[in-house]
Scaffold this motif. Structure first.
Motif, PDB file in Angstrom:
ATOM      1  N   CYS A 148       0.841  -1.202   0.000  1.00  0.00           N
ATOM      2  CA  CYS A 148       0.000   0.000   0.000  1.00  0.00           C
ATOM      3  C   CYS A 148       0.879   1.255   0.000  1.00  0.00           C
ATOM      4  N   ASP A 149       0.590   2.169  -0.926  1.00  0.00           N
ATOM      5  CA  ASP A 149       1.325   3.441  -0.976  1.00  0.00           C
ATOM      6  C   ASP A 149       0.601   4.538  -0.212  1.00  0.00           C
ATOM      7  N   VAL A 150      -0.719   4.423  -0.128  1.00  0.00           N
ATOM      8  CA  VAL A 150      -1.548   5.418   0.560  1.00  0.00           C
ATOM      9  C   VAL A 150      -2.878   4.750   0.876  1.00  0.00           C
ATOM     10  N   ALA A 151      -3.459   5.108   2.020  1.00  0.00           N
ATOM     11  CA  ALA A 151      -4.752   4.529   2.410  1.00  0.00           C
ATOM     12  C   ALA A 151      -5.787   5.642   2.556  1.00  0.00           C
ATOM     13  N   VAL A 152      -7.005   5.337   2.124  1.00  0.00           N
ATOM     14  CA  VAL A 152      -8.111   6.284   2.201  1.00  0.00           C
ATOM     15  C   VAL A 152      -9.213   5.660   3.046  1.00  0.00           C
ATOM     16  N   PHE A 153      -9.796   6.463   3.927  1.00  0.00           N
ATOM     17  CA  PHE A 153     -10.854   5.983   4.809  1.00  0.00           C
ATOM     18  C   PHE A 153     -12.119   6.795   4.527  1.00  0.00           C
ATOM     19  N   VAL A 154     -13.099   6.120   3.959  1.00  0.00           N
ATOM     20  CA  VAL A 154     -14.308   6.776   3.482  1.00  0.00           C
ATOM     21  C   VAL A 154     -15.428   6.568   4.497  1.00  0.00           C
TER      22      VAL A 154
ATOM     23  N   SER B   5     -13.228   5.645  11.557  1.00  0.00           N
ATOM     24  CA  SER B   5     -12.137   6.045  12.456  1.00  0.00           C
ATOM     25  C   SER B   5     -11.515   4.823  13.134  1.00  0.00           C
ATOM     26  N   GLU B   6     -12.346   3.784  13.393  1.00  0.00           N
ATOM     27  CA  GLU B   6     -11.801   2.542  13.950  1.00  0.00           C
ATOM     28  C   GLU B   6     -10.857   1.872  12.952  1.00  0.00           C
ATOM     29  N   PHE B   7     -11.267   1.854  11.671  1.00  0.00           N
ATOM     30  CA  PHE B   7     -10.394   1.274  10.640  1.00  0.00           C
ATOM     31  C   PHE B   7      -9.100   2.069  10.529  1.00  0.00           C
ATOM     32  N   LEU B   8      -9.221   3.408  10.597  1.00  0.00           N
ATOM     33  CA  LEU B   8      -8.041   4.270  10.529  1.00  0.00           C
ATOM     34  C   LEU B   8      -7.089   3.960  11.687  1.00  0.00           C
ATOM     35  N   MET B   9      -7.647   3.791  12.871  1.00  0.00           N
ATOM     36  CA  MET B   9      -6.818   3.475  14.037  1.00  0.00           C
ATOM     37  C   MET B   9      -6.165   2.101  13.880  1.00  0.00           C
ATOM     38  N   ASP B  10      -6.936   1.119  13.383  1.00  0.00           N
ATOM     39  CA  ASP B  10      -6.389  -0.234  13.178  1.00  0.00           C
ATOM     40  C   ASP B  10      -5.221  -0.214  12.197  1.00  0.00           C
ATOM     41  N   VAL B  11      -5.384   0.530  11.100  1.00  0.00           N
ATOM     42  CA  VAL B  11      -4.330   0.603  10.081  1.00  0.00           C
ATOM     43  C   VAL B  11      -3.112   1.340  10.634  1.00  0.00           C
ATOM     44  N   ALA B  12      -3.361   2.412  11.376  1.00  0.00           N
ATOM     45  CA  ALA B  12      -2.255   3.170  11.965  1.00  0.00           C
ATOM     46  C   ALA B  12      -1.447   2.282  12.917  1.00  0.00           C
ATOM     47  N   ARG B  13      -2.156   1.538  13.776  1.00  0.00           N
ATOM     48  CA  ARG B  13      -1.468   0.648  14.714  1.00  0.00           C
ATOM     49  C   ARG B  13      -0.705  -0.447  13.974  1.00  0.00           C
ATOM     50  N   ARG B  14      -1.344  -1.006  12.922  1.00  0.00           N
ATOM     51  CA  ARG B  14      -0.677  -2.077  12.168  1.00  0.00           C
ATOM     52  C   ARG B  14       0.584  -1.543  11.505  1.00  0.00           C
ATOM     53  N   GLY B  15       0.518  -0.328  10.987  1.00  0.00           N
ATOM     54  CA  GLY B  15       1.696   0.277  10.372  1.00  0.00           C
ATOM     55  C   GLY B  15       2.817   0.488  11.366  1.00  0.00           C
ATOM     56  N   GLU B  16       2.451   0.921  12.579  1.00  0.00           N
ATOM     57  CA  GLU B  16       3.459   1.141  13.620  1.00  0.00           C
ATOM     58  C   GLU B  16       4.075  -0.184  14.079  1.00  0.00           C
ATOM     59  N   ASP B  17       3.254  -1.232  14.145  1.00  0.00           N
ATOM     60  CA  ASP B  17       3.750  -2.537  14.596  1.00  0.00           C
ATOM     61  C   ASP B  17       4.699  -3.181  13.588  1.00  0.00           C
ATOM     62  N   THR B  18       4.412  -2.985  12.304  1.00  0.00           N
ATOM     63  CA  THR B  18       5.147  -3.714  11.259  1.00  0.00           C
ATOM     64  C   THR B  18       6.217  -2.883  10.573  1.00  0.00           C
ATOM     65  N   GLY B  19       6.181  -1.554  10.785  1.00  0.00           N
ATOM     66  CA  GLY B  19       7.131  -0.696  10.075  1.00  0.00           C
ATOM     67  C   GLY B  19       6.658  -0.302   8.688  1.00  0.00           C
ATOM     68  N   TYR B  20       5.413  -0.668   8.347  1.00  0.00           N
ATOM     69  CA  TYR B  20       4.857  -0.319   7.030  1.00  0.00           C
ATOM     70  C   TYR B  20       3.769   0.749   7.156  1.00  0.00           C
ATOM     71  N   GLY B  21       4.043   1.769   7.956  1.00  0.00           N
ATOM     72  CA  GLY B  21       3.088   2.862   8.067  1.00  0.00           C
ATOM     73  C   GLY B  21       2.877   3.556   6.729  1.00  0.00           C
ATOM     74  N   VAL B  22       1.641   3.986   6.462  1.00  0.00           N
ATOM     75  CA  VAL B  22       1.326   4.597   5.163  1.00  0.00           C
ATOM     76  C   VAL B  22       0.630   5.943   5.367  1.00  0.00           C
ATOM     77  N   PRO B  23       0.804   6.869   4.408  1.00  0.00           N
ATOM     78  CA  PRO B  23       0.029   8.105   4.456  1.00  0.00           C
ATOM     79  C   PRO B  23      -1.468   7.787   4.421  1.00  0.00           C
ATOM     80  N   CYS B  24      -2.242   8.492   5.210  1.00  0.00           N
ATOM     81  CA  CYS B  24      -3.680   8.217   5.300  1.00  0.00           C
ATOM     82  C   CYS B  24      -4.483   9.494   5.080  1.00  0.00           C
ATOM     83  N   LEU B  25      -5.604   9.349   4.370  1.00  0.00           N
ATOM     84  CA  LEU B  25      -6.521  10.461   4.133  1.00  0.00           C
ATOM     85  C   LEU B  25      -7.911  10.064   4.613  1.00  0.00           C
TER      86      LEU B  25
END
Length: 649
Positions: A503-509, A522-542
């Motif tokens: 993933c290069d960028v994630a969008v939360f609609v 917002s729950e999905f956004l938080m889940d993705v943010a945490r997953r990115g922090e855990d794995t080192g694959y954090g992505v820009p989010c809109l």
């Protein structure tokens, strides 16, 4: 094109051995058949079940050894029989010519059993003990077997033999070997007596490659080169005349003043197959890199390998130039778009059109008349290259890409490196689209490829991917791929450690009129943010506030902006697909992907971890400085002690 010299050396992609399993009712002559084939004489006595028997490579013209596996018909041997059938390259099913009930058992038990076990190997039906059949009741093998072969398409050949009289014994395993090395089913439809579509497409590609002057016919020189390439032997002038005469008598349009046409080329191969000379057509296909599924062999596709999960694969400029040339070549009416008929013709040298099924079907923008413009054509290729680089490379070659295949694809830099460099070298970006049901995800994907807004919801409108080019500053273009993640799939999707690597960028609609929709997004956004922090694959989010035309619920703006402030990402982008008020959403998505070091959400957990790492690093620095000081002090003390010792002496 005589095909007279198809053996004598190893052919790429060919098997090095063939494993034939012999099964059938007790007393039908299985073991005697095997023993007679191996020793070329009838055995006076034979074991109930023989050990594996090997026919050497020089036994048959294809120079491939055959291993024959005998099986027991008893209940005790059932498990072993099933295991052997599953490992078989070919299956020989026997019946006794003097016991008609054993033939019936093939239909009622043995062939259904092969099917039950999901054995995909070709089946050879063999009537043994031909010498014991009552001569007063002659039987036509063709009449007896035709309806059975009609019912069971896996039957490749039927033959009758006599081990006692050594009649057609070697032929049994020759046909079994041939069914594996030169199978009929991929090439020829027995029912319609015609070449199968994949075979026609492969032979058309081969014809075009051999038609060096591109005049639509193979002249004598081109025919000779083809013959030498495939069979290592030139055609004599009289042979060329003979080939053309045979073709012209049957299909006049198969030959013209310039030479052998595609119609004539295809007719010759159909003729070879009808006469049982499948090895000729297979020799041609294999010489041009095809496997038994009439696809290019994967080992011949130099697909560049990704060294890290956060790398991607893109087309090179050489490949893009080739595709633009192909597009122009098949745009017969020069209207800047390909009709479906032109697209089908473009892919007529490939096994099939690669874009008729998901995830490619309906993934690009089409004109009002349903045609595909160059931008959409290249976008579709970008999607296929990202998802399946090997398939993309194979299809480039099917279309006639004759440069070194290694020049067609490139591997991008790791995204973690892009973040450090604060810029991306990618031309294709993948955006994951998250959100609850009915938030407007599918409408966003559809609008990206110019489809009109629809009020309907549900799986019927679900499109996993859409892709298009997005205009950037200074006249450049980037390709953006939107990939919708269904609400019910998010948990399983994020369970993989590498889920965000691609993933290069994630969008939360979310539906801006629905408080629950914002909560879920917002729950999905938080889940993705945490997953990115855990794995080192954090992505820009809109964060995207969809359905802006419906009006927001009270406090919606305050709540959504508070979420963005908390995670340190940009304020929500408000859009209305229905009113076509898109607020430059796709440009913003690409911009976020390019500026990959920004807009990466940071949770409280992530901030604490970052602070913890800073403290640890600072401690390590102090520890290092302290250790260095101790070493210096020790060295100074030793020097002082040494001087003191010298002065005392």
């Amino acid at each position: 094109m005589s095909g007279s010299s198809v053996t004598g050396g190893p052919i790429p992609g060919r098997r090095t051995t063939v494993r034939v399993v012999v099964a059938g009712d007790r007393g039908t002559g299985k073991s005697s058949l095997i023993a007679a084939a191996a020793s070329e004489r009838f055995p006076e006595s034979v074991s109930p079940v023989l050990p594996p028997t090997r026919l050497p490579a020089d036994y048959y013209p294809d120079a491939v050894p055959v291993t024959i596996i005998d099986t027991a018909s008893s209940l005790e041997g059932k498990a072993k029989l099933e295991e052997e059938l599953k490992r078989a390259d070919a299956v020989v099913l026997t019946y006794a010519c003097d016991k008609p009930e054993t033939l019936s058992r093939l239909q009622t038990f043995w062939i259904p059993e092969v099917r039950r076990l999901k054995v995909k190997a070709p089946v050879i039906v063999v009537g043994c003990k031909l010498d014991l059949r009552d001569e007063h009741y002659p039987v036509s093998l063709e009449q007896v077997m035709a309806p059975i072969m009609q019912q069971f398409r896996e039957i490749e050949t039927c033959i009758e033999c006599s081990a006692a009289n050594l009649v057609q014994v070697p032929e049994v395993f020759y046909y079994a070997q041939k069914a594996v090395l030169h199978p009929t089913a991929p090439l020829f439809d027995q029912e319609s007596q015609t070449l199968r579509p994949r075979c026609i497409r492969a032979l058309k590609r081969i014809f075009i490659l051999c038609d060096q002057d591109m005049d639509g016919a193979l002249n004598d020189s081109e025919l000779n080169e083809f013959q030498v390439k495939c069979f290592n032997a030139p055609l004599q002038p009289a042979e060329i005349v003979g080939v053309k005469r045979v073709v012209q008598e049957k299909v006049p349009e198969g030959v013209n003043d310039l030479g052998l046409t595609l119609t004539g080329f295809l007719f010759l191969h159909a003729l070879f197959i009808e006469k049982g000379r499948l090895e000729t057509t297979w020799a041609v296909l294999r010489k041009f890199g095809y496997n038994n599924d009439i696809e290019l062999r994967k080992e011949n596709l130099p697909v560049p390998s990704k060294r890290a999960p956060d790398q991607s694969v893109e087309l090179t400029n050489e490949a893009l130039d080739f595709l633009m040339g192909i597009f122009s070549l098949f745009d017969s009416n020069n209207d800047g778009a390909l009709q479906d008929s032109e697209l089908n013709e473009l892919f007529s040298t490939a096994p099939e059109s690669p874009w008729d099924e998901a995830p490619y079907k309906n993934s690009v923008e089409r004109t009002e008349s349903g045609d595909i413009r160059l931008s959409a054509f290249l976008s579709q290729w970008a999607l296929m290259t990202l998802l399946d680089p090997a398939k993309s490379l194979a299809y480039l070659i099917y279309l006639g890409y004759t440069n070194d295949p290694a020049t067609a694809l490139r591997v991008t830099r790791k995204r973690t490196v892009d973040v450090k460099k604060q810029q991306s070298d990618r031309h294709v970006f993948q955006c994951f689209v998250f959100g609850p049901k009915n938030a407007g995800k599918s409408s966003l994907l559809s609008s990206f490829v110019g489809r009109p807004f629809q009020n309907s919801h549900g799986s019927s409108s679900y499109q996993s991917y859409t892709v298009n080019a997005v205009d950037q500053l200074r006249g450049t273009k980037k390709t953006l791929i939107l990939h919708e993640i269904l609400e019910d799939d998010v948990k399983q999707f994020l369970s993989s450690k590498e889920s965000l690597a691609a993933c290069d960028v994630a969008v939360f609609v979310y539906d801006s009129s629905d408080e629950y929709s914002l909560k879920r997004a917002s729950e999905f956004l938080m889940d993705v943010a945490r997953r990115g922090e855990d794995t080192g694959y954090g992505v820009p989010c809109l964060f995207v506030a969809a359905k802006d035309d419906l009006g927001s619920y009270p406090m919606a703006t305050r709540d959504s902006e508070a979420i963005c402030r908390e995670l340190k990402i940009d304020a929500p982008i408000r859009i209305s697909v229905k009113k076509r008020e898109m607020n430059n959403i796709f440009w913003r998505i690409v911009n976020a992907a390019e500026r990959c070091h920004l807009s990466v959400p940071e949770t409280e957990y992530g901030r604490n971890m970052k602070q913890y790492r800073r403290i640890v690093n600072r401690s390590l620095v102090f520890a290092s400085v302290g250790a260095a000081a101790a070493v210096v002090a020790l060295a100074a003390y030793r020097a002082y002690a040494s001087r003191k010792s010298h002065s005392a002496s």
